[in-house]
Design a protein around this motif. Structure first.
Motif, PDB file in Angstrom:
ATOM      1  N   LEU A 822       0.822  -1.209   0.000  1.00 33.72           N
ATOM      2  CA  LEU A 822       0.000   0.000   0.000  1.00 33.72           C
ATOM      3  C   LEU A 822       0.855   1.258   0.000  1.00 33.72           C
ATOM      4  O   LEU A 822       0.598   2.196  -0.765  1.00 33.72           O
ATOM      5  CB  LEU A 822      -0.927   0.002   1.214  1.00 33.72           C
ATOM      6  N   LEU A 823       1.874   1.310   0.844  1.00 26.70           N
ATOM      7  CA  LEU A 823       2.720   2.500   0.913  1.00 26.70           C
ATOM      8  C   LEU A 823       3.457   2.729  -0.397  1.00 26.70           C
ATOM      9  O   LEU A 823       3.657   3.876  -0.816  1.00 26.70           O
ATOM     10  CB  LEU A 823       3.722   2.377   2.062  1.00 26.70           C
ATOM     11  N   GLU A 824       3.863   1.660  -1.050  1.00 28.56           N
ATOM     12  CA  GLU A 824       4.584   1.806  -2.315  1.00 28.56           C
ATOM     13  C   GLU A 824       3.684   2.400  -3.394  1.00 28.56           C
ATOM     14  O   GLU A 824       4.101   3.285  -4.148  1.00 28.56           O
ATOM     15  CB  GLU A 824       5.128   0.448  -2.769  1.00 28.56           C
ATOM     16  N   TYR A 825       2.463   1.936  -3.477  1.00 27.81           N
ATOM     17  CA  TYR A 825       1.541   2.495  -4.463  1.00 27.81           C
ATOM     18  C   TYR A 825       1.153   3.922  -4.098  1.00 27.81           C
ATOM     19  O   TYR A 825       1.084   4.807  -4.969  1.00 27.81           O
ATOM     20  CB  TYR A 825       0.284   1.630  -4.575  1.00 27.81           C
ATOM     21  N   ALA A 826       0.887   4.163  -2.813  1.00 33.39           N
ATOM     22  CA  ALA A 826       0.453   5.496  -2.401  1.00 33.39           C
ATOM     23  C   ALA A 826       1.550   6.532  -2.614  1.00 33.39           C
ATOM     24  O   ALA A 826       1.262   7.687  -2.954  1.00 33.39           O
ATOM     25  CB  ALA A 826       0.032   5.477  -0.936  1.00 33.39           C
ATOM     26  N   ALA A 827       2.805   6.141  -2.411  1.00 28.68           N
ATOM     27  CA  ALA A 827       3.911   7.087  -2.564  1.00 28.68           C
ATOM     28  C   ALA A 827       4.081   7.551  -4.009  1.00 28.68           C
ATOM     29  O   ALA A 827       4.729   8.573  -4.254  1.00 28.68           O
ATOM     30  CB  ALA A 827       5.206   6.463  -2.062  1.00 28.68           C
ATOM     31  N   LEU A 828       3.511   6.834  -4.961  1.00 26.84           N
ATOM     32  CA  LEU A 828       3.621   7.240  -6.362  1.00 26.84           C
ATOM     33  C   LEU A 828       2.813   8.489  -6.658  1.00 26.84           C
ATOM     34  O   LEU A 828       3.114   9.230  -7.608  1.00 26.84           O
ATOM     35  CB  LEU A 828       3.152   6.107  -7.285  1.00 26.84           C
ATOM     36  N   GLY A 829       1.771   8.744  -5.880  1.00 31.15           N
ATOM     37  CA  GLY A 829       0.915   9.883  -6.180  1.00 31.15           C
ATOM     38  C   GLY A 829       0.230   9.697  -7.521  1.00 31.15           C
ATOM     39  O   GLY A 829      -0.240   8.606  -7.867  1.00 31.15           O
ATOM     40  N   ARG A 830       0.192  10.761  -8.299  1.00 32.60           N
ATOM     41  CA  ARG A 830      -0.477  10.694  -9.604  1.00 32.60           C
ATOM     42  C   ARG A 830       0.305   9.876 -10.624  1.00 32.60           C
ATOM     43  O   ARG A 830      -0.234   9.537 -11.679  1.00 32.60           O
ATOM     44  CB  ARG A 830      -0.717  12.096 -10.146  1.00 32.60           C
ATOM     45  N   ASP A 831       1.570   9.563 -10.328  1.00 35.03           N
ATOM     46  CA  ASP A 831       2.331   8.692 -11.233  1.00 35.03           C
ATOM     47  C   ASP A 831       1.737   7.296 -11.302  1.00 35.03           C
ATOM     48  O   ASP A 831       2.096   6.517 -12.189  1.00 35.03           O
ATOM     49  CB  ASP A 831       3.790   8.605 -10.783  1.00 35.03           C
ATOM     50  N   ILE A 832       0.845   6.991 -10.386  1.00 39.65           N
ATOM     51  CA  ILE A 832       0.229   5.669 -10.394  1.00 39.65           C
ATOM     52  C   ILE A 832      -0.578   5.451 -11.671  1.00 39.65           C
ATOM     53  O   ILE A 832      -0.814   4.313 -12.084  1.00 39.65           O
ATOM     54  CB  ILE A 832      -0.662   5.502  -9.148  1.00 39.65           C
ATOM     55  N   MET A 833      -0.974   6.540 -12.326  1.00 44.67           N
ATOM     56  CA  MET A 833      -1.751   6.403 -13.564  1.00 44.67           C
ATOM     57  C   MET A 833      -0.922   5.843 -14.708  1.00 44.67           C
ATOM     58  O   MET A 833      -1.472   5.417 -15.722  1.00 44.67           O
ATOM     59  CB  MET A 833      -2.340   7.758 -13.963  1.00 44.67           C
TER      60      MET A 833
END
Length: 1372
Positions: A822-833
């Protein structure tokens, strides 16, 4: 204006100190004169301003006018001091705020200057030669004559004075001329200091003038640096207030969330996401909410097929409660889901069952639907406002307004389209009233004053409208009959036939009965067309009955081959619109946007049962001849209406489907991300760890996996920090494997994660397993690296791990993914798109995609919660804080700052309120998701370390005391010692909670307080037994297919058996051939599968060669494949389609026909390559030539071989963007097969003439370039329209609607026939759009057998041809 001019700056600098003393001695009389002088000065400024804008020449200026202007500058002696005071005051303001204000120049004549000199004690010499001074213009108001004046008397006494130091003239003062520039404050101030000093006389010092001059040259006069001392005061006065806007660019402020809008969001007591995405009416009544609940239910019920008919009222009631939570209480989705779950279920008391009604996806659908509903209601209110403003009484319109949200249909977009229909209805029937209303309001009418409905307004006012009424039914009644599917309003027939009744309306304009009836039918058809209920009925029919055919464009035929993702619908036919997969239909729309296909939506034929059923509602049931005659007229009206409606409705239907399908695609992406987030940290096997414990990890990777790439191992502790690294140059080397085993023995990780960016990572995992065979077992897993690939080269990685190389950062990200996904995905911010959650997610707009992905992050972040004190000091842990309920990036940022300002930690949750860190609504939303671990502090409340909300603390204490069976005295004693709950948890007596009968508690709370708390009580019991325990699923171990996709980038479904793939030969033996696929898979071809003739492989293949092969089998675990190169196998595979369709939905005949055509073209292109010595010759096919010309200009050319044989060549040239013409050239008089013919002939089929040239250069210049020039002329003409033929026809239709009595025409490119343009025209409002082809030939245009030299001649010729044909058509 002939007097000497001196700027106000010069005068003021010379007189400043003397003026101060003079002003102190002013009398009231002087003050009065000052006011008079100011009045005259204002008049002077006005005069100068007039001169500034005068466009006449100086020599032509009226002398009398010059005299009057000059008099404005002449003042008497008593006013001199006043003028000095005014000039000085203005200059002081200018020095304080030079960047904000500018002052006009003061112009004084010679007498004024001498008087000022005398007042300051400076001697003047009126007879001395004056220095001519050039004054730079500072203000636009300065007279142009003054700037360029060449007056011989322009030399100024002040210049002489300014060069004195204590009465001594400075002979070097004018060596460097001091120009005045607006920004040069220091120069001005140096002069100011020099001019305002008290005069110094050498005789007073007891020295001669010569001695003083020497002293002055060495030491100056003591004022050289006075400006610096004055600068300090000036800077304090002029320094502007520093703000963020003066430091950062607007884009930077926006990125940093520092704009004024961000600050408003930050301080408003409303959840941040609700401020951004949630629009609603906070003052909505219960009836309003009930209407909204039913509207949302109709949108959602189709996706919840599990809701039975009997449960639908309960389903609506749940939606209503959720709306109340959202709108009235400002509760966000996570709070409702975790703390109001009892309101999301249906409790059947008779059966004693609880049925879940709403899930998390439903809550988010409701959340997003609220904004849609709000805009819909806003549109409804605007229509009501307009209706009331124009003062109409239309019962149908008033009732139809309620149908906007109370529709019998289930489509959100239908509500919006119905609102648009009502708008069109209002403007059609009441256009005159609307126009008059806006004219009276003085706002002007957005629509043109000459309305496009003016023709119908005129007809409705005429007697002819009585004939329209004679049709026996109004458009409104017909629409209501259709929508209700019942003949509520019967049709009445007139007493006479239509032709007899029409005779009385024959006029000079309508010369016979046929014209009269035609006009009446047209008016009636237009009224039906604008009838909202008719449109709604037609849309529903079209959605239900429409069939879809795919029509290939010429571009699509070539580009969409069997390997193209759009091939699966290239030949689809007769597909039911509602049965097409939503994502597939979005792909169709994308292909249509790219010009590859056209989606043909077919409606029922006008002669079938559907047409007859629609006709029945507007025809009479009488059987008389009169009734039959009128029914015939009514049928003609309906045909006209349907013809028009079917033209515009398909585009509307496509957009409606697009809107709905995009939301479905967004929900698919959300669910995919939710599944990736909903996994706890990896739990090592064999370890008795609690679920959620962070393991230590060694991450191993070889990066890109090249032959020379080393393997890097990084040990990451349970805090996510790298501690040890090991680099292995060759992992196959036993020595390196021993080193790796020793490294593992040293750091003792609890799990080893392996990943990479190529198939070789699978071999790394095998080497890891081999190296640890004799050691204590350690879990070895493959890790999803999608987050690590982004993190590796990010700024965050460089900031956090500056000492590690990119591969080391990649390994750290792999380890952290194992520890906390979860922290790894959340730390991406909008880059997750940038990650892939669905193959077609790029069809979603970015903001829509982000909203759906953010909703998944919000759900899982609130499920996990966050240690708020840890988040203050740990940026990595704080990455999920913006997704906590009630917060967002702005409020989370402010929360951390306020906590840091209060000591950097919280003792209890209540500190958030008592220390005014959070506002009320935000606290309620986020309190239970911010936990404070039990650290045995004096103020600590152990309930703050649970998911129990503060509003339920008393319930938790009551349950604890009941479980411990305590009386009131015991409770008071425990409460004085950290509380009953603390004792229950620390004494390990939480199992006693299972003995409580929570149903009785729930019934009592509901009975006494009307609170539903059954689920809440269960949640409290669970939290007391396991405070903030892990609620996520187990860590997901990648499946073989997922590993295959991660390492190859290809899904297994894309490589089924019988797939033809290119392979690179790596090794050739007599028994087998080792190959490698492009995706990195190792392949094997046995000797028997190399050829049909059993030729040994070494005789056919060599290392490094690339050949085609067919996949026989594929091993996804070991990344190997068995292939065949036999021609028979390849031929069979090429003839086998990847897709299986039935004859009912696939156009096999068209597919076969197109394949044969493409095969013939391909075979022709594969003939012996031809070489022509010309710089523009390229050995390309048609598609390659078009691709090469894509970035070039109109008229650019490529010469290429022709598929027709050696006596033909093709000239491919660019007509326009994405439009190319292939000109066939016949070669005659060839010296040999390979030479270019001496006669080059281009056949003009339409103009029935040939164009002959002697060489290629002449052909290009005289033919291609000449045509390109005429196309340029065409495109520059005002009648040319950019876009497709459909766009041009729509424009003509709109123009004709606005100008019904005018004909119109326009030109556009013929995309089906490059080199031609279409002349589209519309004779009048009711006529269809016609199109005539115009061929562009060298230096002319060709239309209907006539050649026209230019556009003017072409337009005139078109008009003559059309006029002649019209006359011919009218002849008997």
């Amino acid at each position: 204006m002939g007097d000497v001019e001196v700027s106000s700056l010069s005068v003021q600098n010379a007189m400043e100190e003397e003026k101060e003393s003079t002003l102190n001695e002013e009398t009231p009389d002087v003050m009065a004169r000052e006011n008079a002088a100011a009045n005259r000065e204002d008049g002077t400024a006005a005069s100068n301003d007039v001169d500034m804008h005068d466009s006449s020449e100086e020599s032509e200026t009226d002398e009398e006018e010059e005299r009057k202007i000059r008099e404005g500058f002449i003042v008497d002696d008593d006013e001199d001091e006043d003028n000095i005071h005014d000039a000085s005051d203005r200059h002081r303001k200018k020095r304080k705020k030079r960047s904000m204000h500018s002052h006009e120049e003061e112009v004084l004549d010679q007498e004024d200057l001498e008087l000022l000199m005398e007042n300051t004690g400076v001697s003047t010499n009126t007879g001395s030669t004056k220095l001519k001074r050039l004054v730079r213009a500072r203000e636009q108001e300065e007279d142009l004559e003054n700037i360029f004046s060449d007056d011989a008397e322009a030399e100024n006494e002040e210049e002489e004075t300014s060069r004195r130091r204590g009465g001594i003239a400075d002979e070097f003062a004018d060596f460097i001329e001091q120009d005045e520039f607006e920004g040069e404050e220091r120069v001005d101030e140096e002069r100011e200091v020099s001019k305002t000093n008290e005069p110094v006389h050498p005789e007073a010092l007891g020295i001669s003038d010569e001695d003083y001059l020497q002293v002055y040259e060495v030491f100056g006069d003591g004022t050289d640096y006075a400006f610096a001392l004055e600068d300090e005061d000036v800077e304090e006065e002029t320094q502007e207030q520093v703000s963020l806007k003066t430091i950062f660019e607007p884009s930077e402020l926006k990125d940093k969330l520092l704009t004024e809008e961000d600050e408003i969001i930050r301080i408003t007591d409303e959840p941040e996401r609700m401020q951004l995405y949630f629009k609603c009416d906070r003052n909505a009544t219960d009836d309003d909410l009930n209407t909204q609940a039913h509207w949302i239910f109709k949108q959602m019920v189709q996706s919840r097929l599990d809701i039975s008919e009997e449960l639908r009222p309960a389903y609506v009631n749940c939606i209503l409660r959720v709306l109340h939570f959202f709108i009235k209480d400002s509760y966000e989705v996570p709070f409702v889901w975790h703390h109001r779950r009892d309101y999301l279920v249906y409790h059947d008391r008779e059966k004693g069952t609880i049925v879940p009604m709403l899930n998390q996806n439903d809550l988010w659908r409701i959340f997003f639907s609220c904004s849609t509903y709000y805009f819909l209601i806003h549109k409804k209110k605007e229509l009501e406002k307009l209706c009331n403003a124009i003062g109409i009484q239309d019962e149908f319109f008033s009732s139809a307004l309620d149908d906007i949200v109370d529709s019998p249909f289930f489509d959100i977009t239908d509500s919006f389209e119905f609102a648009n229909d009502l708008t069109e209805y209002l403007h059609f029937f009441y256009s005159e009233q609307i126009r008059d209303h806006f004219s009276l309001m003085g706002n002007g009418l957005r629509r043109p004053h000459v309305s496009k409905y003016a023709f119908y307004e005129k007809t409705r006012k005429s007697s002819l409208y009585n004939l329209v009424k004679a049709f026996g039914i109004t458009a409104t009644h017909y629409g209501l009959n259709l929508i209700q599917e019942e003949k509520l309003y019967p049709v009445e027939d007139p007493a006479v036939p239509p032709r007899v009744l029409a005779e009385q309306y024959v006029t000079e304009e309508l010369k016979d009965v046929d014209h009269v009836l035609s006009r009446a039918r047209r008016i009636f058809a237009e009224e039906i067309f604008h009838e909202p209920q008719f449109r709604r009925h037609f849309r529903v029919k079209l959605l239900t009955l429409a069939k879809v055919d795919i029509v290939r464009t010429q571009k699509g035929l070539r580009k969409i081959d069997e390997d193209h993702p759009f091939y699966k619908f290239k030949y689809l036919k007769d597909q039911n619109l509602l049965h097409i997969d939503p994502v597939l239909f979005l792909q169709m729309l994308k292909a249509e946007e790219e010009g590859l296909i056209k989606i043909n939506i077919k409606f029922f034929e006008l002669q079938d049962d559907n047409f007859k059923s629609m006709l029945d509602f507007m025809t009479s049931d009488n059987c008389s001849d009169v009734a039959k005659a009128w029914n015939e007229q009514r049928e003609m009206v309906l045909r006209d209406v349907l013809d028009r409606t079917t033209q515009y409705m398909p585009a509307l239907i496509k957009e409606m489907c697009r809107s709905n399908h995009l939301n479905e695609l967004g929900m698919l992406c959300r669910n995919q991300l939710y599944n990736k987030l909903d996994q706890a940290p990896y739990k090592p096997s064999g370890k008795n760890y609690e679920l959620g414990t962070i393991p230590t990890v060694v991450a191993v990777s070889n990066g890109q996996g090249g032959p020379s790439d080393a393997v890097l191992c990084v040990y990451v502790n349970d805090l996510g920090e790298p501690e040890e690294t090991l680099k292995l140059t060759d992992f196959h080397d036993p020595t390196n494997q021993v080193m790796f085993a020793e490294f593992i023995e040293k750091v003792k990780p609890e799990v080893i994660g392996v990943s990479g960016m190529s198939v070789s990572a699978n071999r790394v995992k095998l080497n890891v397993t081999t190296a640890l065979q004799s050691k204590d077992p350690v879990d070895v897993i493959m890790v999803n690296d999608e987050v690590a690939r982004i993190y590796t080269n990010s700024e965050r990685a460089a900031e956090e791990l500056p000492a590690l190389p990119s591969l080391g950062r990649y390994c750290v990200a792999l380890a952290r993914y194992v520890q906390h996904p979860l922290l790894e995905y959340a730390a991406l911010g909008r880059d997750i798109m940038s990650l892939s959650f669905h193959k077609w997610q790029h069809l979603l707009p970015q903001e829509m995609l982000w909203r759906y992905l953010e909703s998944a992050l919000v759900d899982v972040s609130n499920l996990v919660g966050i240690d708020i004190n840890e988040a203050v000091n740990n940026k990595y842990e704080a990455s999920i804080l913006p997704y906590i309920s009630g917060l967002g990036p702005r409020k989370a940022q402010a929360l951390l700052k306020k906590i840091a300002a209060h000591g950097g930690r919280l003792d209890t949750r209540s500190d958030l309120i008592t220390k005014t860190i959070l506002t009320g609504k935000i606290f309620i939303n986020c309190a239970s998701f911010l936990y404070i671990p039990n650290e045995d502090l004096p103020k600590m409340d152990i309930l703050d370390s649970t998911r129990i909300h503060n509003e339920d603390y008393e319930l938790a204490r009551k349950m604890a005391s009941d479980a411990l069976e305590l009386d009131e005295e015991d409770i008071e004693e425990y409460e004085s010692q950290k509380g009953v709950v603390y004792h229950l948890i620390t004494s390990n007596e939480v199992d006693k909670l299972d003995d409580l009968v929570l149903e009785e508690y729930a019934d009592q709370l509901e009975r006494e307080f009307h609170h539903l708390k059954r689920n809440t009580l269960e949640r409290i019991r669970r939290e007391l037994k396991d405070p903030y325990g892990e609620r996520r699923n187990l860590f997901h171990i990648l499946t073989p297919s997922e590993i295959f996709l991660m390492l190859t980038g290809i899904e297994l479904t894309d490589l089924p058996p019988n797939t033809i793939v290119p392979v690179n030969v790596k090794r050739v033996t007599s028994r087998y051939v080792a190959v490698k696929l492009d995706c990195g898979i190792d392949g094997n071809i046995t000797a028997e599968e190399v050829s049909d003739d059993h030729i040994p492989p070494p005789q056919l293949l060599q290392t490094g060669q690339t050949v085609e092969a067919v996949i026989l089998t594929l091993d996804e675990v070991n990344f190997t494949a068995e292939l065949s190169m036999r021609p028979y196998a390849i031929r069979t595979a090429s003839e086998t389609s990847k897709y299986s369709f039935s004859a009912w939905d696939w156009d096999f005949e068209a597919e076969k026909r197109d394949k044969e055509k493409m095969l013939a073209e391909t075979q022709a292109e594969q003939r012996a390559a031809r070489v022509i010595k010309h710089p523009l010759f390229k050995n390309l096919n048609a598609a390659q030539a078009e691709a090469a010309l894509a970035g070039m200009q109109r008229g650019d050319v490529i010469i290429r071989p022709s598929s027709k044989g050696p006596d033909h060549i093709v000239i491919t040239w660019k007509v326009a963007d994405n439009l190319y013409q292939h000109v066939d050239v016949l070669e005659m008089n060839k010296e040999n097969e390979f030479s270019v013919g001496q006669r080059l002939i281009i056949t003009g089929r339409h103009e029935k003439m040939n164009y002959e040239y002697s060489d290629l250069d002449e052909l290009i210049v005289s033919h291609i370039k000449a045509i390109a020039r005429k196309l340029d002329e065409m495109c520059m003409n005002e009648k040319f329209r950019k876009g497709s033929r459909e766009d041009t026809e729509r424009w003509l239709t709109s123009y004709s609607e606005a100008n019904p009595k005018r004909s119109c025409y326009a030109f556009c490119f013929d995309e089906e026939h490059p080199g031609y343009v279409l002349l589209c025209f519309k004779a009048n409002r009711s006529s269809p759009v016609h199109a005539w082809p115009v061929k562009v030939i060298p230096n002319a245009f060709f239309l209907h057998g006539n050649v026209y030299a230019n556009m003017t001649a072409l337009c005139n010729g078109f008009k003559l041809i059309y006029a002649a044909r019209s006359k011919g058509a009218k002849r008997p």
